[in-house]
Design a protein around this motif. Structure first.
Motif, PDB file in Angstrom:
ATOM      1  N   ALA A 130       1.704  13.308  -1.101  1.00 34.21           N
ATOM      2  CA  ALA A 130       0.629  12.102  -0.627  1.00 34.21           C
ATOM      3  C   ALA A 130      -0.751  13.001  -0.522  1.00 34.21           C
ATOM      4  O   ALA A 130      -1.728  12.077  -0.921  1.00 34.21           O
ATOM      5  CB  ALA A 130       1.092  11.718   0.759  1.00 34.21           C
ATOM      6  N   LEU A 131      -0.752  13.932   0.091  1.00 39.07           N
ATOM      7  CA  LEU A 131      -2.133  14.613   0.043  1.00 39.07           C
ATOM      8  C   LEU A 131      -2.562  14.990  -1.529  1.00 39.07           C
ATOM      9  O   LEU A 131      -3.928  14.618  -2.009  1.00 39.07           O
ATOM     10  CB  LEU A 131      -2.165  15.897   0.550  1.00 39.07           C
ATOM     11  CG  LEU A 131      -1.640  16.006   2.027  1.00 39.07           C
ATOM     12  CD1 LEU A 131      -1.370  17.585   2.519  1.00 39.07           C
ATOM     13  CD2 LEU A 131      -2.793  15.322   2.899  1.00 39.07           C
ATOM     14  N   ALA A 132      -1.742  15.106  -2.526  1.00 37.65           N
ATOM     15  CA  ALA A 132      -2.221  15.423  -3.849  1.00 37.65           C
ATOM     16  C   ALA A 132      -2.602  14.050  -4.505  1.00 37.65           C
ATOM     17  O   ALA A 132      -3.981  14.021  -5.000  1.00 37.65           O
ATOM     18  CB  ALA A 132      -1.339  16.113  -4.736  1.00 37.65           C
ATOM     19  N   LEU A 133      -1.917  13.101  -4.045  1.00 35.08           N
ATOM     20  CA  LEU A 133      -2.523  11.711  -4.657  1.00 35.08           C
ATOM     21  C   LEU A 133      -3.839  11.382  -4.263  1.00 35.08           C
ATOM     22  O   LEU A 133      -4.889  10.892  -4.558  1.00 35.08           O
ATOM     23  CB  LEU A 133      -1.482  10.641  -4.181  1.00 35.08           C
ATOM     24  CG  LEU A 133      -0.127  10.936  -5.195  1.00 35.08           C
ATOM     25  CD1 LEU A 133       0.763   9.843  -4.489  1.00 35.08           C
ATOM     26  CD2 LEU A 133      -0.357  10.734  -6.667  1.00 35.08           C
ATOM     27  N   GLY A 134      -3.883  11.604  -2.813  1.00 35.82           N
ATOM     28  CA  GLY A 134      -5.278  11.326  -1.951  1.00 35.82           C
ATOM     29  C   GLY A 134      -6.385  12.180  -2.952  1.00 35.82           C
ATOM     30  O   GLY A 134      -7.566  11.752  -2.946  1.00 35.82           O
ATOM     31  N   ALA A 138      -6.636   8.414  -4.932  1.00 46.05           N
ATOM     32  CA  ALA A 138      -5.789   7.259  -4.684  1.00 46.05           C
ATOM     33  C   ALA A 138      -6.411   6.510  -3.472  1.00 46.05           C
ATOM     34  O   ALA A 138      -7.050   7.005  -2.634  1.00 46.05           O
ATOM     35  CB  ALA A 138      -4.521   7.645  -4.182  1.00 46.05           C
ATOM     36  N   THR A 139      -6.118   5.112  -3.609  1.00 48.31           N
ATOM     37  CA  THR A 139      -6.760   4.381  -2.621  1.00 48.31           C
ATOM     38  C   THR A 139      -5.829   3.981  -1.551  1.00 48.31           C
ATOM     39  O   THR A 139      -6.223   3.009  -0.635  1.00 48.31           O
ATOM     40  CB  THR A 139      -7.370   2.995  -3.316  1.00 48.31           C
ATOM     41  OG1 THR A 139      -6.529   2.336  -3.984  1.00 48.31           O
ATOM     42  CG2 THR A 139      -8.491   3.492  -4.281  1.00 48.31           C
ATOM     43  N   GLU A 140      -4.544   4.355  -1.583  1.00 42.69           N
ATOM     44  CA  GLU A 140      -3.624   4.031  -0.601  1.00 42.69           C
ATOM     45  C   GLU A 140      -3.979   4.250   0.855  1.00 42.69           C
ATOM     46  O   GLU A 140      -4.368   5.513   0.987  1.00 42.69           O
ATOM     47  CB  GLU A 140      -2.295   4.611  -1.198  1.00 42.69           C
ATOM     48  CG  GLU A 140      -1.165   4.111  -0.387  1.00 42.69           C
ATOM     49  CD  GLU A 140      -0.769   2.712  -0.703  1.00 42.69           C
ATOM     50  OE1 GLU A 140      -0.769   1.734   0.245  1.00 42.69           O
ATOM     51  OE2 GLU A 140      -0.041   2.573  -2.032  1.00 42.69           O
ATOM     52  N   ARG A 141      -3.796   3.715   1.841  1.00 41.87           N
ATOM     53  CA  ARG A 141      -3.872   3.855   3.035  1.00 41.87           C
ATOM     54  C   ARG A 141      -2.735   4.542   3.613  1.00 41.87           C
ATOM     55  O   ARG A 141      -1.732   4.629   3.180  1.00 41.87           O
ATOM     56  CB  ARG A 141      -4.353   2.483   3.884  1.00 41.87           C
ATOM     57  CG  ARG A 141      -5.676   1.911   3.419  1.00 41.87           C
ATOM     58  CD  ARG A 141      -5.994   0.575   4.143  1.00 41.87           C
ATOM     59  NE  ARG A 141      -6.362   1.072   5.457  1.00 41.87           N
ATOM     60  CZ  ARG A 141      -6.543   0.119   6.395  1.00 41.87           C
ATOM     61  NH1 ARG A 141      -6.611  -1.004   5.850  1.00 41.87           N
ATOM     62  NH2 ARG A 141      -7.090   0.462   7.523  1.00 41.87           N
ATOM     63  N   VAL A 142      -2.868   5.099   4.852  1.00 48.25           N
ATOM     64  CA  VAL A 142      -1.821   6.101   5.482  1.00 48.25           C
ATOM     65  C   VAL A 142      -0.827   4.965   5.695  1.00 48.25           C
ATOM     66  O   VAL A 142       0.467   5.389   5.566  1.00 48.25           O
ATOM     67  CB  VAL A 142      -2.357   6.689   6.881  1.00 48.25           C
ATOM     68  CG1 VAL A 142      -1.214   7.207   7.427  1.00 48.25           C
ATOM     69  CG2 VAL A 142      -3.281   7.359   6.709  1.00 48.25           C
ATOM     70  N   GLU A 143      -0.872   3.838   6.293  1.00 44.12           N
ATOM     71  CA  GLU A 143       0.326   2.960   6.326  1.00 44.12           C
ATOM     72  C   GLU A 143       1.079   2.602   5.200  1.00 44.12           C
ATOM     73  O   GLU A 143       2.358   2.467   5.253  1.00 44.12           O
ATOM     74  CB  GLU A 143      -0.191   1.588   7.195  1.00 44.12           C
ATOM     75  CG  GLU A 143      -1.237   0.885   6.501  1.00 44.12           C
ATOM     76  CD  GLU A 143      -2.743   1.317   6.953  1.00 44.12           C
ATOM     77  OE1 GLU A 143      -3.517   0.415   6.878  1.00 44.12           O
ATOM     78  OE2 GLU A 143      -2.767   2.403   7.436  1.00 44.12           O
ATOM     79  N   GLY A 144       0.520   2.530   3.944  1.00 44.05           N
ATOM     80  CA  GLY A 144       1.052   2.450   2.839  1.00 44.05           C
ATOM     81  C   GLY A 144       2.214   3.526   2.516  1.00 44.05           C
ATOM     82  O   GLY A 144       3.101   3.159   2.097  1.00 44.05           O
ATOM     83  N   TYR A 145       1.440   4.741   2.602  1.00 43.15           N
ATOM     84  CA  TYR A 145       2.324   5.950   2.330  1.00 43.15           C
ATOM     85  C   TYR A 145       3.675   5.825   3.468  1.00 43.15           C
ATOM     86  O   TYR A 145       4.884   6.218   3.236  1.00 43.15           O
ATOM     87  CB  TYR A 145       1.752   7.279   2.825  1.00 43.15           C
ATOM     88  CG  TYR A 145       0.746   7.547   1.590  1.00 43.15           C
ATOM     89  CD1 TYR A 145       0.940   7.831   0.267  1.00 43.15           C
ATOM     90  CD2 TYR A 145      -0.652   7.508   1.952  1.00 43.15           C
ATOM     91  CE1 TYR A 145       0.093   8.193  -0.663  1.00 43.15           C
ATOM     92  CE2 TYR A 145      -1.591   7.836   0.571  1.00 43.15           C
ATOM     93  CZ  TYR A 145      -1.063   8.064  -0.275  1.00 43.15           C
ATOM     94  OH  TYR A 145      -1.986   8.224  -1.559  1.00 43.15           O
ATOM     95  N   VAL A 146       3.535   5.321   4.629  1.00 45.10           N
ATOM     96  CA  VAL A 146       4.460   5.143   5.417  1.00 45.10           C
ATOM     97  C   VAL A 146       5.651   4.343   5.238  1.00 45.10           C
ATOM     98  O   VAL A 146       6.967   4.545   5.303  1.00 45.10           O
ATOM     99  CB  VAL A 146       3.953   5.142   6.956  1.00 45.10           C
ATOM    100  CG1 VAL A 146       5.155   4.784   7.903  1.00 45.10           C
ATOM    101  CG2 VAL A 146       2.934   6.396   7.575  1.00 45.10           C
TER     102      VAL A 146
END
Length: 384
Positions: A130-134, A138-146
């Motif tokens: 998730a950190l690498a994608l950020g 990446a525009t994904e928010r934290v809740e999306g990763y969760v």
């Protein structure tokens, strides 16, 4: 023509890797179709990247390990996870990325050891992904990763549920198999007890009587002939019992019927036991197992009469009704007990269990003036 059942049997006999390989190949071929480009699982919402040489490597990593998803679930999950991570980082978003939840379900269902360690390692690996994608924009928010992590956890949970269900079913089948084997052993033990005890008791009683008949050759010859007939009858019954042990035996092989009671009574009389026998009515055509149980009740009771009240007057009454068979066997107990053979008590216990299994009633009591009386009410009309 090709028999579908034969093809199915041949397919089931193939190794599990051979059976799982076509699914992985099918998923890989589907991922190469232009219509399915960019239709894979996405996390991070990075823009889709065109195919290059590395994309084929990613597809191979995600699809081919599915062939060993049941044989080596840990290795399959590791390779698919690596391919999935590369797919997300390089933004191929190939259709093969859908193999990730499939690998998780398979691992949850088939992984035998280090299950908790596997869950922890996968959870830890998800954070740097998730950190690498950020960092890649990446525009994904934290809740999306969760939410995506929870979806992966759900896939693992489905596999774990399948595993527990399969284990519970295997345990149930094991208990059923053990109960079936125990019931079969008990049934065979009862039959052997009834057959061997009755015939051997009659032979022993007759042999004891033969000692005192040396001065009466005619009676001695008749007694020895009776012993021979009893022995032959015992051999025949034991052969029937051995037939029951064959895998392809008929369920009715060797099972006696109430119609053989006359032969049983006559055999007991030849052993020196005065028996009065009376029947009322006729056995119903659908009496089934009730007839066999009726025979065994009379047989065991006459055996006990020979053992414990040899020479005593014994009365056997059998009444056939539309819905049940009633049996009453009594002995006055005035005979000699000098030749008593003793017993284990299994016979009466076995009779009670037989009658109870058909929903009937059974009792065995001593009479006030000595002797004993056995009564049984056996429901009829059931097929054996």
């Amino acid at each position: 023509m090709i028999d579908p059942r034969r093809v199915t049997d041949l397919w089931r006999r193939c190794d599990v890797v051979v059976r799982d390989l076509p699914f992985g190949l099918l998923l890989a071929v589907a991922s190469l179709l232009p219509a399915l480009h960019g239709k894979g699982t996405q996390v991070g919402d990075l823009p889709t990247r065109p195919f290059d040489a590395l994309a084929f490597v990613v597809i191979a990593l995600e699809c081919l390990p599915l062939a060993v998803r049941r044989r080596w679930p840990a290795g399959c999950l590791a390779l698919v996870s690596l391919g999935f991570a590369l797919d997300q980082i390089f933004s191929y978003h190939v259709f093969a990325s859908n193999a990730m939840p499939i690998a998780l379900i398979s691992a949850g269902a088939h992984l035998e050891r280090h299950r908790r360690v596997t869950v922890v390692l996968l959870s830890m690996a998800y954070v740097p992904l998730a950190l690498a994608l950020g960092r890649l924009g990446a525009t994904e928010r934290v809740e999306g990763y969760v939410v995506f992590y929870l979806a992966l956890a759900l896939a693992w949970g489905i596999g774990a549920w399948l595993r527990s269900t399969r284990a519970a079913e295997a345990e149930r089948r094991r208990h059923v198999a053990e109960a079936t084997r125990a019931a079969e052993r008990t049934r065979i033990a009862r039959e052997l007890h009834d057959v061997v005890t009755h015939h051997v008791t009659a032979m022993v009683v007759q042999a004891e009587a033969a000692r005192y008949l040396t001065a009466a050759p005619d009676r001695l010859d008749a007694t020895l002939s009776a012993i021979t007939d009893t022995g032959r009858r015992a051999i025949t019954d034991l052969r029937h019992m051995l037939d029951l042990l064959k895998a392809d035996h008929d369920t009715d092989v060797g099972l006696p019927s109430a119609g053989e009671l006359h032969t049983l009574v006559e055999q007991t009389r030849r052993a020196g036991q005065p028996v009065e026998f009376a029947e009322e009515g006729m056995p119903a055509e659908s009496a089934g197992s009730a007839e066999s149980v009726t025979y065994r009740v009379v047989q065991e009771t006459l055996t006990n009469a020979l053992k414990y009240a040899h020479g005593s007057r014994t009365v056997v009454r059998v009444r056939y009704g539309e819905k049940e068979i009633s049996v009453a066997v009594s002995t006055d107990g005035s005979g000699s007990r000098a030749g008593s053979l003793g017993g284990s008590g299994r016979g009466l216990v076995g009779l009670r269990e037989r009658v109870d299994a058909l929903g009937g009633e059974f009792s065995a009591d001593r009479q006030a003036g000595g002797g004993f009386v056995v009564r049984a009410r056996i429901p009829a009309g059931r097929p054996s």
